[in-house]
Motif scaffolding. Structure first.
Motif, short mmCIF file in Angstrom:
data_model
loop_
_atom_site.label_atom_id
_atom_site.label_comp_id
_atom_site.label_asym_id
_atom_site.label_seq_id
_atom_site.Cartn_x
_atom_site.Cartn_y
_atom_site.Cartn_z
N PRO A 189 48.80 39.99 40.73
CA PRO A 189 49.59 38.82 40.97
C PRO A 189 51.10 39.16 40.80
CG PRO A 189 47.51 38.07 39.68
CD PRO A 189 47.48 39.43 39.68
N ARG A 190 51.96 38.42 41.37
CA ARG A 190 53.23 38.65 41.40
C ARG A 190 54.24 37.74 41.56
NH1 ARG A 190 51.68 40.72 46.14
NH2 ARG A 190 53.00 40.34 48.04
N PHE A 191 55.68 37.84 41.29
CA PHE A 191 56.54 36.76 41.66
C PHE A 191 57.55 37.37 42.53
CE2 PHE A 191 54.90 34.62 37.89
CZ PHE A 191 54.96 33.11 38.21
N SER A 192 57.64 36.97 43.56
CA SER A 192 58.37 37.61 44.82
C SER A 192 59.68 36.73 45.20
CB SER A 192 57.67 38.16 46.18
OG SER A 192 56.76 38.94 45.43
N CYS A 193 60.76 37.29 45.71
CA CYS A 193 61.92 36.66 46.42
C CYS A 193 61.63 37.20 47.87
CB CYS A 193 63.15 37.18 46.04
SG CYS A 193 64.55 36.58 46.86
#
Length: 671
Positions: free
Chosen positions: A37-41
């Motif tokens: 899992p990741r946070f992305s722009c």
């Protein structure tokens, strides 16, 4: 849809649980490939692994209790890139930073915090324990992260995080109480203050130590429980017993102060540091010609003071030192062993005796004829290894003759060849064929080589004549005969006190030329502020210049105080009355040192050469009328090479021809 506002990025970050199938995605915080899992722009392709995105802005690290660590998105330093205190690699991305210049990669901070805080025990579940019997090339160079010692002969663990740990270091407690520091507990910490261990006195810059930050007290993990008895027959005939007590003492082996832990020889009444038990009994130091031996005290029936051969400060004869009984040379233990390149250990006294005889077994000449005047026997004819003909002693000094050994003027009795122009000072004829040159890292004796053109590795002057050459190592160093002798305490006619060699002594001005002494080797006086550049001390007492028909004498200060200004009679520029100069008393001419000596004062004038750039034999000259160089067109003010053929008008600067391969006639010793 989960949205994160992160301090490191201007746009909102969208949570994504699925792995990207289109392309590989790398975390902007740790730089690693994102597999979960990741946070992305979506606008700029900025990604954060979920663990990195949720990293706390401030961390209270168990191995750095003094301050909190703050999370930074980039380097907090104006110049340079920070190094991680855990893995010692550059922090290119996010890092945890402390104001005392301690930094961690974000992943290294996680690992050390989550795993190491739990007494290392979680680490045993992550990786298997490996025996050192599983030998590999990696093991030969690898060190334990905690104690910084080799992994050889120890059981260790080697996780995939890029570091290794001994099994015994894996089990270290985070907090201990120690009899050497009874006021506070000691905590396992990073030694970011770079404090020395109070038991062994050495500093471990990386890894972990036990520390009391309040008292600035540090113990290496390996020094917490020093052995109660140490026995080493190669350095001392009796065992040393530990005394573990907060007690100051003066070490009988090295002469410096000790605290907390001493080792005592009850038979000899010695009290020493733990590290001084294994001091080598005999060493060969670059600061002395002969091997020197360690002594716990030196008896001096003459009751004189003794200066250290390196730092030139007083040596306490009642404490340990290294000493040469033959020369009365003495040096502090810590000065002698300051740099591992400065010495090597000699295993036995028999080896010491054999090394002391080097040079005496291989003289430079054979005596052909002697005469006896009174009680003195004089060698009037010799066969020197450097020349094919016999050399005859002469007291008749005429014209300007230069020694083929040191290339300096001959002003006293000398040995000369009756068949050709070959001359040697008496002193140069007796130079040993093998010699240990003081201050060189090479510990093998250098060989005396005749007929050389070379740049001296110490004074950096171009030289002709004899050279001491390194034939063991690949460095090809050549040392002039003057530098081979000059490092001993020096008596200068320009100063009332003996002057000593210092590798570096800043903040003074050279009494010879007036230049700064910062960053260069000098000869200095420990009594006053007198200092002379190493190169300036080589200026000959007597010199010659084509501008004066007489010899010039070196003067150390101006006696003519009735004149407001003093000028050089060669360059016609002002000169200082407080610096050295050359003077002709007959003509009342005075000149700067460099104006007289030029750039090549130690190349023998009148020596013949051949060069690949000219078909005829050349001779080294210094012309009074300054003809123009055939190569560059500039006047030949300094050393030049002139063609011996009368019809040929070739002449060139030495520096112009030195760009080509110049060969000394009948010799191959050119460097």
């Amino acid at each position: 849809m989960e949205v994160l506002r992160h301090f490191s990025h201007e746009h909102p970050l969208i949570f994504n649980e699925e792995r990207s199938h289109e392309s590989e995605v790398y975390c902007s915080a740790c730089g690693e490939l994102v597999l979960g899992p990741r946070f992305s722009c979506m606008e700029c392709g900025f990604h954060l692994d979920k663990n990195c995105a949720e990293a706390p802005d401030v961390m209270n690290h168990p191995f750095h209790r003094k301050h909190n660590l703050e999370l930074k998105a980039s380097s907090p330093y104006d110049d340079g890139s920070p190094l991680c205190g855990f893995c010692n690699n550059i922090c290119w991305n996010f890092l945890y930073h402390c104001s005392c210049n301690l930094d961690f990669h974000i992943k290294c901070a996680f690992l050390s915090y989550k795993v190491l805080k739990n007494d290392f025990r979680d680490l045993q579940h992550l990786v298997p324990i490996i025996s050192s019997e599983c030998h590999s090339r990696e093991l030969e160079k690898a060190q334990c992260f905690a104690c910084q010692k080799s992994l050889l002969d120890c059981v260790y663990i080697s996780p995939d995080y890029g570091f290794h740990l001994h099994k015994k270091c894996l089990e270290l407690p985070l907090e201990i109480n120690h009899p050497c520091h009874r006021h506070h507990s000691l905590f396992l910490q990073f030694n970011n203050d770079h404090l020395p261990c109070q038991i062994c006195q050495e500093t471990q810059h990386e890894g972990l130590v036990y520390c009391c930050s309040i008292c600035k007290f540090v113990l290496h993990t390996g020094c917490v429980s020093p052995p109660p008895i140490i026995e080493d027959p190669s350095t001392h005939e009796h065992p040393f017993t530990r005394c573990l007590k907060n007690l100051s003492f003066n070490c009988d082996a090295c002469g410096t102060l000790g605290n907390y832990v001493s080792y005592n020889c009850l038979t000899c009444s010695l009290m020493v540091h733990k590290k001084c038990i294994t001091l080598p009994r005999f060493i060969k130091s670059i600061w002395h010609d002969h091997p020197i031996s360690h002594n716990y005290f030196v008896v001096d029936n003459e009751c004189t003071t003794h200066d250290c051969g390196f730092c030139h400060e007083d040596v306490n004869m009642e404490s340990g030192s290294y000493y040469c009984s033959k020369c009365k040379f003495i040096i502090h233990v810590n000065c002698a062993l300051q740099d591992a390149r400065w010495y090597y250990k000699i295993e036995s006294k028999d080896k010491v005796n054999a090394m002391s005889a080097v040079g005496a077994l291989d003289p430079s000449f054979v005596v052909i004829k002697t005469i006896k005047i009174g009680e003195e026997i004089i060698d009037v004819e010799i066969k020197h290894f450097s020349h094919q003909h016999n050399l005859v002693l002469s007291d008749e000094v005429k014209d300007r003759r230069y020694c083929d050994g040191c290339s300096q003027l001959i002003l006293t009795s000398f040995y000369g060849c009756l068949e050709c122009d070959f001359f040697l000072h008496k002193y140069c004829s007796r130079l040993p064929k093998k010699k240990q040159v003081i201050s060189l890292y090479h510990q093998d004796p250098l060989s005396l080589i005749p007929h050389c053109i070379f740049k001296c590795a110490l004074c950096r002057f171009m030289r002709s004549g004899f050279a001491y050459k390194c034939e063991v190592y690949m460095c090809n160093d050549h040392i002039c005969v003057r530098c081979a002798e000059i490092h001993l305490p020096y008596i200068s006619q320009g100063h009332k006190h003996p002057i000593h060699f210092y590798p570096q002594l800043n903040g003074l001005s050279c009494n010879a030329c007036g230049g700064s002494t910062d960053g260069v080797s000098i000869y200095g006086c420990k009594t006053c502020s007198f200092a002379v550049h190493y190169q300036c001390i080589l200026a000959p007492q007597i010199a010659w210049h084509e501008g004066d028909k007489h010899f010039l004498t070196l003067r150390y200060h101006e006696d003519n105080d009735y004149s407001e200004y003093h000028y050089c009679d060669i360059c016609e520029e002002k000169r200082s009355p407080n610096t050295w100069f050359y003077h002709c008393a007959i003509c009342d001419n005075s000149a700067h040192l460099h104006c007289v000596l030029g750039d090549y004062p130690f190349i023998k004038r009148g020596r013949t050469f051949i060069t690949n750039d000219h078909q005829h034999t050349l001779i080294s000259v210094q012309k009074a009328h300054h003809p123009k160089c055939c190569k560059c067109g500039e006047p030949c003010f300094d050393l030049a090479l002139e063609c011996l053929e009368e019809e040929c008008k070739y002449i060139s600067h030495w520096r112009c021809d030195s760009n080509y391969k110049i060969l000394w006639k009948d010799s191959k010793n050119l460097v």
